[in-house]
Structures are given as C-alpha cells and as structure tokens.
Design a protein around this motif. Structure first.
Motif, PDB file in Angstrom:
ATOM      1  N   HIS A 324      53.474  21.305  -8.024  1.00 34.19           N
ATOM      2  CA  HIS A 324      54.495  20.317  -7.671  1.00 34.19           C
ATOM      3  C   HIS A 324      53.930  18.924  -7.943  1.00 34.19           C
ATOM      4  CE1 HIS A 324      58.275  19.830  -5.401  1.00 34.19           C
ATOM      5  NE2 HIS A 324      57.849  18.600  -5.371  1.00 34.19           N
ATOM      6  N   PRO A 325      54.634  18.114  -8.761  1.00 30.95           N
ATOM      7  CA  PRO A 325      54.027  16.837  -9.162  1.00 30.95           C
ATOM      8  C   PRO A 325      53.830  15.881  -7.982  1.00 30.95           C
ATOM      9  CG  PRO A 325      56.284  17.005  -9.946  1.00 30.95           C
ATOM     10  CD  PRO A 325      55.948  18.322  -9.356  1.00 30.95           C
ATOM     11  N   PRO A 326      52.699  15.181  -7.953  1.00 33.06           N
ATOM     12  CA  PRO A 326      52.447  14.204  -6.896  1.00 33.06           C
ATOM     13  C   PRO A 326      53.307  12.955  -7.081  1.00 33.06           C
ATOM     14  CG  PRO A 326      50.643  14.215  -8.453  1.00 33.06           C
ATOM     15  CD  PRO A 326      51.574  15.318  -8.867  1.00 33.06           C
ATOM     16  N   GLU A 327      53.283  12.077  -6.099  1.00 35.62           N
ATOM     17  CA  GLU A 327      54.022  10.823  -6.213  1.00 35.62           C
ATOM     18  C   GLU A 327      53.554  10.096  -7.463  1.00 35.62           C
ATOM     19  OE1 GLU A 327      54.864   8.455  -2.313  1.00 35.62           O
ATOM     20  OE2 GLU A 327      52.848   9.242  -2.201  1.00 35.62           O
ATOM     21  N   PRO A 328      54.490   9.585  -8.257  1.00 36.37           N
ATOM     22  CA  PRO A 328      54.059   8.830  -9.434  1.00 36.37           C
ATOM     23  C   PRO A 328      53.321   7.572  -8.984  1.00 36.37           C
ATOM     24  CG  PRO A 328      56.466   8.811  -9.217  1.00 36.37           C
ATOM     25  CD  PRO A 328      55.941   9.677  -8.136  1.00 36.37           C
ATOM     26  N   ASP A 329      52.138   7.383  -9.501  1.00 33.01           N
ATOM     27  CA  ASP A 329      51.319   6.249  -9.055  1.00 33.01           C
ATOM     28  C   ASP A 329      50.486   5.779 -10.240  1.00 33.01           C
ATOM     29  OD1 ASP A 329      49.920   4.388  -7.667  1.00 33.01           O
ATOM     30  OD2 ASP A 329      48.709   5.804  -6.521  1.00 33.01           O
ATOM     31  N   ARG A 330      51.161   5.120 -11.164  1.00 31.23           N
ATOM     32  CA  ARG A 330      50.442   4.711 -12.359  1.00 31.23           C
ATOM     33  C   ARG A 330      50.317   3.204 -12.455  1.00 31.23           C
ATOM     34  NH1 ARG A 330      53.286   9.129 -13.933  1.00 31.23           N
ATOM     35  NH2 ARG A 330      55.116   7.847 -14.308  1.00 31.23           N
ATOM     36  N   GLY A 331      50.722   2.509 -11.367  1.00 25.85           N
ATOM     37  CA  GLY A 331      50.725   1.052 -11.415  1.00 25.85           C
ATOM     38  C   GLY A 331      49.341   0.475 -11.613  1.00 25.85           C
ATOM     39  N   LEU A 332      49.272  -0.606 -12.373  1.00 26.47           N
ATOM     40  CA  LEU A 332      47.979  -1.230 -12.655  1.00 26.47           C
ATOM     41  C   LEU A 332      47.934  -2.689 -12.234  1.00 26.47           C
ATOM     42  CD1 LEU A 332      47.289   0.212 -16.190  1.00 26.47           C
ATOM     43  CD2 LEU A 332      46.070   0.740 -14.078  1.00 26.47           C
ATOM     44  N   ALA A 333      49.138  -3.292 -12.078  1.00 23.74           N
ATOM     45  CA  ALA A 333      49.194  -4.731 -11.815  1.00 23.74           C
ATOM     46  C   ALA A 333      48.401  -5.079 -10.559  1.00 23.74           C
ATOM     47  CB  ALA A 333      50.647  -5.162 -11.651  1.00 23.74           C
ATOM     48  N   ALA A 334      47.700  -6.180 -10.614  1.00 26.96           N
ATOM     49  CA  ALA A 334      46.946  -6.630  -9.453  1.00 26.96           C
ATOM     50  C   ALA A 334      47.761  -7.699  -8.721  1.00 26.96           C
ATOM     51  CB  ALA A 334      45.604  -7.193  -9.890  1.00 26.96           C
ATOM     52  N   LEU A 335      47.667  -7.698  -7.418  1.00 29.99           N
ATOM     53  CA  LEU A 335      48.368  -8.702  -6.623  1.00 29.99           C
ATOM     54  C   LEU A 335      47.353  -9.331  -5.687  1.00 29.99           C
ATOM     55  CD1 LEU A 335      51.780  -7.523  -5.151  1.00 29.99           C
ATOM     56  CD2 LEU A 335      51.287  -9.540  -6.496  1.00 29.99           C
ATOM     57  N   PRO A 336      46.729 -10.431  -6.095  1.00 30.08           N
ATOM     58  CA  PRO A 336      45.658 -10.981  -5.281  1.00 30.08           C
ATOM     59  C   PRO A 336      46.147 -11.410  -3.894  1.00 30.08           C
ATOM     60  CG  PRO A 336      46.076 -12.329  -7.249  1.00 30.08           C
ATOM     61  CD  PRO A 336      47.050 -11.216  -7.289  1.00 30.08           C
ATOM     62  N   GLU A 337      47.208 -12.230  -3.878  1.00 31.75           N
ATOM     63  CA  GLU A 337      47.691 -12.654  -2.571  1.00 31.75           C
ATOM     64  C   GLU A 337      49.198 -12.504  -2.522  1.00 31.75           C
ATOM     65  OE1 GLU A 337      47.837 -16.309   0.430  1.00 31.75           O
ATOM     66  OE2 GLU A 337      46.943 -16.697  -1.507  1.00 31.75           O
ATOM     67  N   VAL A 338      49.649 -11.624  -1.666  1.00 34.65           N
ATOM     68  CA  VAL A 338      51.083 -11.349  -1.628  1.00 34.65           C
ATOM     69  C   VAL A 338      51.785 -12.394  -0.780  1.00 34.65           C
ATOM     70  CG1 VAL A 338      52.812  -9.652  -0.999  1.00 34.65           C
ATOM     71  CG2 VAL A 338      50.617  -8.907  -1.892  1.00 34.65           C
ATOM     72  N   LYS A 339      52.831 -12.997  -1.354  1.00 38.34           N
ATOM     73  CA  LYS A 339      53.596 -13.987  -0.581  1.00 38.34           C
ATOM     74  C   LYS A 339      54.719 -13.304   0.175  1.00 38.34           C
ATOM     75  CE  LYS A 339      52.245 -17.869  -3.288  1.00 38.34           C
ATOM     76  NZ  LYS A 339      51.596 -17.046  -4.376  1.00 38.34           N
ATOM     77  N   GLY A 340      55.324 -12.292  -0.454  1.00 35.28           N
ATOM     78  CA  GLY A 340      56.320 -11.525   0.280  1.00 35.28           C
ATOM     79  C   GLY A 340      57.748 -11.760  -0.150  1.00 35.28           C
ATOM     80  N   ARG A 341      57.950 -12.166  -1.398  1.00 34.10           N
ATOM     81  CA  ARG A 341      59.330 -12.282  -1.875  1.00 34.10           C
ATOM     82  C   ARG A 341      59.808 -10.898  -2.323  1.00 34.10           C
ATOM     83  NH1 ARG A 341      63.327 -15.367  -4.422  1.00 34.10           N
ATOM     84  NH2 ARG A 341      64.136 -14.218  -6.223  1.00 34.10           N
ATOM     85  N   ILE A 342      60.942 -10.477  -1.770  1.00 40.09           N
ATOM     86  CA  ILE A 342      61.481  -9.152  -2.110  1.00 40.09           C
ATOM     87  C   ILE A 342      62.793  -9.331  -2.843  1.00 40.09           C
ATOM     88  CG2 ILE A 342      62.423  -7.003  -1.202  1.00 40.09           C
ATOM     89  CD1 ILE A 342      59.579  -7.011  -0.643  1.00 40.09           C
ATOM     90  N   GLU A 343      62.923  -8.620  -3.945  1.00 41.63           N
ATOM     91  CA  GLU A 343      64.129  -8.763  -4.753  1.00 41.63           C
ATOM     92  C   GLU A 343      64.636  -7.393  -5.178  1.00 41.63           C
ATOM     93  OE1 GLU A 343      63.296 -11.025  -8.223  1.00 41.63           O
ATOM     94  OE2 GLU A 343      65.310 -10.746  -9.048  1.00 41.63           O
ATOM     95  N   PHE A 344      65.915  -7.134  -4.898  1.00 44.48           N
ATOM     96  CA  PHE A 344      66.569  -5.923  -5.392  1.00 44.48           C
ATOM     97  C   PHE A 344      67.422  -6.317  -6.590  1.00 44.48           C
ATOM     98  CE2 PHE A 344      66.600  -2.275  -2.230  1.00 44.48           C
ATOM     99  CZ  PHE A 344      65.501  -2.746  -1.522  1.00 44.48           C
ATOM    100  N   ALA A 345      67.287  -5.651  -7.730  1.00 38.69           N
ATOM    101  CA  ALA A 345      68.085  -5.976  -8.904  1.00 38.69           C
ATOM    102  C   ALA A 345      68.901  -4.750  -9.307  1.00 38.69           C
ATOM    103  CB  ALA A 345      67.190  -6.432 -10.049  1.00 38.69           C
ATOM    104  N   ASP A 346      70.169  -4.763  -8.910  1.00 37.75           N
ATOM    105  CA  ASP A 346      71.102  -3.708  -9.304  1.00 37.75           C
ATOM    106  C   ASP A 346      70.562  -2.306  -8.999  1.00 37.75           C
ATOM    107  OD1 ASP A 346      73.550  -2.999 -10.220  1.00 37.75           O
ATOM    108  OD2 ASP A 346      72.955  -2.894 -12.340  1.00 37.75           O
ATOM    109  N   VAL A 347      70.138  -2.146  -7.748  1.00 38.23           N
ATOM    110  CA  VAL A 347      69.486  -0.886  -7.357  1.00 38.23           C
ATOM    111  C   VAL A 347      70.521   0.182  -7.008  1.00 38.23           C
ATOM    112  CG1 VAL A 347      68.140   0.195  -5.524  1.00 38.23           C
ATOM    113  CG2 VAL A 347      67.357  -1.950  -6.552  1.00 38.23           C
ATOM    114  N   SER A 348      70.362   1.353  -7.610  1.00 34.24           N
ATOM    115  CA  SER A 348      71.172   2.507  -7.203  1.00 34.24           C
ATOM    116  C   SER A 348      70.222   3.639  -6.829  1.00 34.24           C
ATOM    117  CB  SER A 348      72.075   2.972  -8.350  1.00 34.24           C
ATOM    118  OG  SER A 348      72.993   1.955  -8.652  1.00 34.24           O
TER     119      SER A 348
END
Ligand SMILES: Nc1ncnc2c1ncn2[C@@H]1O[C@H](COP(=O)(O)OP(=O)(O)O)[C@@H](O)[C@H]1O
Ligand SMILES: [Mg+2]
Length: 565
Positions: A324-348
């Motif tokens: 059974h495949p594990p959670e997809p976790d291929r992200g590489l982007a680094a986030l040094p300091e998170v400010k916390g802006r959350i944006e949903f763009a046409d999410v279904s």
C-alpha cells in the motif's frame, strides 16, 4: 495458496542479515538427521556380527568401540539439536522482530485515507498474530523440510537396501496415514479457531451482563440473563468437546491404529521371510527399529504443509499492507522562516473517487497573524477543509499554498511542524502528563513545559494532581475531564510554537466554566499566529478578523456575524 514472484524474493530477503546463522542452523539440522539415521545401523551391524561369529573378542573388538562411537555421535547430535532448537527459534524470532518493525514503520507512513478504511483491531492482529505464524515458518520451514523430508528419504533408502519387500509393505500404508493426518489436523485447527471465537463471545456476554447488572435487577430480568448466558456457555462447551473428539480420533488413530498395524504387517511379512531364511535376524531387528523413521515424519509432514499454508497466508496479508503506497512526500522546497500566509486556489476535494465532492472551487487567503472563523452547518466540510492544510488528504484539484509555496512542494514534516491542531477529542498517550505535553517538542526542558502549561491554563490543575507533572495518564492511570485534556493539548501546541493554528470545535463539548478557561488559553495561543477557528458558539469566534461561512454553494466571506446563528 500462492505467492507471486517479487513476494518470494521479499520473503527470502528477511533471511539476509542472518545468513550465517541460517546456514549453521540448516547444517545442524542436517547433522542431526544423518546421525539419527546412522544409529540403528550400528545395531544391525553388531547383531549380524555377533550372530555370524566373525569376532573372537566380541566385547573388546566390537561392542566397546561401537559403544564409544555411538556415544560420540550422540553427543554431537545433542549439541547440534540444541543449536538449531535454540538458535533456530531465535533466528525466527529475530526475523519476526524485523518484519514487525518494518510493518510498524510502514503504518506510520500510510495516509489518513488508509486508516479511515481499516479497523484498528485488524491492523493490530496483522502486526501481532500473523507475524507469529510467520516466525514459525521462517525457522521451521526449511529446517523441517530437511529434517522430515530427508529423514524420510534416508530411511527409505536404508530400508530398501535392507529389504525392499518389507519396505514396499510399509509404503503401502503411508498415503493413507498422510491423508488421515491432514484431515484431522485441519479439523483440529478449525476446532481451535471456533474455540477461541467462543472464548471471546463468553467474555463479551459476561462483561455485558455484569456491567449492566443494575439494569438487569431493576427490570427483574435475571432469568433472561441466565438463559442468555447458558446458551453462550453451552456453545463454548461444545467447541471444547469438539476439540477433544478430533484430537482423540487423530492421536488414537496414529498411535493405536496405524503404528501397530504397520508393525504387524512388518512382523507378518518378516516372519514369513525369516522362516524361509530369506531374511537375516539383524536385518529384521534393524528394520523394526527403522520402521518408525518412515512413519514418524508423516504427521510432521502434514503439519509442515499446514504451517506453509498459514505462514503464506500471513505473509500475503503482510505484503498487502507493505504494497500500500505511503503518503506522497517528495517535497524539496525549504522554508527557513514561516510567516503563515495560507492561500486556497480553486481547491476541490472528495474523499473517494466516485463519491460527491465535499469541497468545490474553494478560493480564499488569510494573511499572517489573522484569525479566521469558519462557520457552517455540521457535515458541510469544515473539518475536511482544515485537514487539507496539513495535507492529511490529497487535493482532487487546485492548490493550497503556505507563504506562496504549494504545500505539495514542502516535505511533509516541514509542513506539519508549522501547523498546530487542537481538536475536540484530544488524544493523550499512555505516559505522564509531562511526556504528553512534551509531545509538542520532544526533549523540551521542564521549565519550558511548565511555561507552556501556565499559558494553557493547565498548570494549576496539574499541580493538584497526585503526582503533579509526573502523574501517569496510562490505561490504568488517572482520567482527566474534557476541559483538562483540552488544556494539555493546548500546552502541547504552545510548546510546539507553530505559526499556523487550527482549532476544530475545540470548546464544543465543554461546560461553561472549562470553556472559559480553554477559550482564554486559545486566545493567548492565537496571538501573532495565523489561526483558523471552527466553532458552533459565537462567543468563541467573536475575536476573529475574518469570517467565512461554508455552505452548499461554497465559501463566502462576511463582514460581520450578523445573520449567522
Ligand atoms: N474520513 C472520511 N472519509 C470519507 N468521508 C468523510 C470523512 N470525513 C468526513 N467525511 C464526509 O465529508 C463530509 C464533511 O465532513 P466534515 O468535514 O467532518 O464536516 P464538518 O466538519 O463541517 O462537520 C461529510 O459528508 C462526511 O460524511
Ligand atoms: Mg467537523
């Protein structure tokens, strides 16, 4: 039962770390087999030599040296048997441990959707029971094949050389014996399975009646309960009786019927040949000693066949989960300091293909530090929406961004480290209060834990517990009220210190007094963090800067709470 190619490879890969041990184990099994095959040959040799009178000093030249050699062989056999019995089982247990570790770590990687479908009990049983059968197979499978298979072949060879006619007479009985063993071993196994089910029923019925004894008495329903219990108890008795019946047939059949029957056949044929001088006395005795070697492995071989069936079924269930495949976790982007802006763009989003969309075309954004209230009827998708931010489920379409970066491009751990969730039914682990708060930041100093607990309005009640921060919350530990648990959960998040927060009906189930304490703690926690609050009560969300309502038509933003109930 069937195992596919890649699975066979995987099956044998578990032997790899124990290659040497495995070889030693098999070698020892082999030694035991060979020696035990040899010992009766001595008897034959000695008997025939004594009778033919080819030694002048029988004791000195024949018996004593032979006895000495036999003693050595017995010692070697004992040592080898000891080795495979102990180290072989140990190897099986080590393989079982490795498989259990692998399965558990796979459980940790599987997505929410997997756990939505599977029952906890069945996942536990796979990890515990299925693997027990497998350890037996790993150890006994190859070894039993060698011991029983080769012993049988060896005995067959030796016996044929001693006397082919007698061997044929014995062989005629063996298929019958194997069929008999297989049949009754299957019946016994099925009987034990029913027995264990009935033990469960008996326990459940008893617990039900005893736990409800006050209701029973107040309805004067004792007779009914007794009747109910009698029925379950009778069923239980029957499964036990069935086990005894099948076992009696099995063991009696083997020991008292087949064994003596074969012996009688050998005596009859052997007697005839002896009387016609077609057979040596030594051969006859050796044959009688060996017959056992031919018949004894038969029930064992039947057992091995069953062991393979059980083990392979268990292995297939094990592999079904690993595949059974594990959670997809291929992200590489680094986030040094998170400010916390959350944006949903046409999410279904929908939970399963073929089911209705829970969310469709949702777009909004929340700036760092803002508090957004999310209101709407029960079952509309508020919890779902928030769980998407943590990427507990994969979007059907659209994107969610944290500080402008698509959350799929972030490593899961980075993402989730930056989000704190406080839910209605907060889960506490077995362990102490301090361990539970530390879950927010493992290894945190005690002073930091206390600081977090103070901010969460939890310090005072913790200090009143019998063991303070070191009180045990295990299964037999003390139980906390809903509000107290909630504040421990908040302390956890204080310690974690994430820039984004989600409160999912965190105060819904609380009475007014605890609600106030929890609410205060939440407001303190929300300071300077991006916060989503899902709540029924307006009092909980009145501090929000933004108000979103989720309806069948989608998400709408309001300027005030007017018109919201
Ligand atoms: N794990 C899940 N698997 C399948 N369907 C779910 C799951 N969780 C929730 N749902 C369904 O999604 C819809 C939205 O549920 P939810 O987000 O819990 O609503 P809310 O939090 O607004 O009460 C409901 O119809 C619910 O039955
Ligand atoms: Mg909900």
């Amino acid at each position: 039962m069937f195992v596919s190619g890649p699975r066979i490879k995987k099956f044998f890969s578990f032997y790899k770390p124990y290659r040497l041990l495995f070889i030693a184990d098999i070698t020892c099994a082999f030694i035991v087999m060979v020696i035990s095959l040899f010992l009766p040959l001595f008897v034959r040799y000695i008997t025939n030599s004594v009778i033919s009178g080819s030694f002048s000093d029988v004791l000195g030249e024949l018996i004593l040296p032979a006895a000495l050699i036999m003693l050595c062989l017995i010692l070697i056999e004992t040592a080898a048997a000891l080795f495979y019995d102990y180290r072989g089982h140990q190897m099986g247990a080590m393989i079982e441990r490795d498989m259990r570790d692998e399965l558990f770590s796979h459980y940790q990687k599987l997505p929410f959707s997997f756990f939505d479908r599977e029952k906890t009990g069945s996942l536990m049983s796979r990890l515990i029971n299925d693997l027990l059968n497998l350890a037996e197979l790993y150890h006994h499978g190859p070894e039993d094949l060698i011991i029983y298979g080769l012993r049988f072949m060896g005995a067959l060879m030796v016996l044929t050389r001693i006397n082919a006619g007698l061997t044929l007479a014995v062989l005629a009985f063996l298929p019958l014996m194997l069929g008999y063993s297989l049949l009754f071993q299957n019946k016994i196994r099925a009987a034990y399975k029913r027995y264990h089910e009935k033990i469960g029923d008996l326990g459940a019925s008893l617990e039900d009646s005893l736990a409800g004894i006050r209701v029973v008495k107040s309805f004067a329903a004792e007779d009914m309960e007794e009747e109910k219990f009698r029925r379950v108890n009778e069923d239980f008795y029957r499964t036990r009786a069935d086990i005894y019946r099948q076992e009696a047939y099995y063991f009696t059949g083997l020991e008292h019927f087949f064994g003596p029957l074969i012996m009688a056949a050998v005596v009859l044929c052997g007697g005839i040949w002896l009387s016609k001088s077609a057979l040596d006395t030594g051969d006859f005795i050796a044959f009688l000693l060996y017959v056992n070697y031919l018949t004894a492995p038969i029930p064992q071989i039947a057992r091995v066949i069953q062991q393979y069936q059980d083990g392979i079924a268990g292995f297939n269930r094990f592999m079904d989960i690993l595949d059974h495949p594990p959670e997809p976790d291929r992200g590489l982007a680094a986030l040094p300091e998170v400010k916390g802006r959350i944006e949903f763009a046409d999410v279904s989003f929908r939970y399963n293909e073929g089911r209705d969309y829970v969310l469709e075309g949702i777009s909004f954004s929340v700036n760092p530090g803002q508090t957004a209230a999310l209101v709407g009827p029960s079952g509309i998708g508020k919890t779902t929406l928030c769980s998407l931010i943590s990427r507990f489920y994969e979007l059907s379409s659209g994107a969610i961004r944290l500080d402008g970066i698509d959350i799929r491009e972030l490593p899961l751990k980075t993402l989730r480290r930056n989000i704190g969730v406080v839910q209605q039914d907060l889960y506490l682990f077995a362990g102490t209060v301090i361990d539970n708060i530390r879950y927010g930041r493992p290894g945190a100093a005690e002073a930091d834990v206390i600081k977090a607990a103070k901010k969460a309005n939890a310090h005072e009640f913790i200090m009143r517990l019998p063991g303070g921060y070191y009180s045990d919350l295990g299964p037999r530990g003390l139980s906390l009220s809903g509000g107290q648990r909630q504040r421990l959960g908040i302390a956890r998040v204080f310690l974690k210190d994430p820039p984004v927060l989600i409160f999912d009906e965190a105060t819904s189930a609380l009475d007014q007094k605890s609600e106030r304490l929890v609410h205060e703690a939440l407001m303190e926690l929300a300071k300077n963090r991006t916060t989503f609050i899902i709540a029924h009560r307006l009092s909980t969300v009145k501090n929000a800067n933004r108000i979103f309502t989720l309806t069948e038509r989608g998400l709408e933003e309001k300027d005030s709470f007017e018109g919201i109930s």
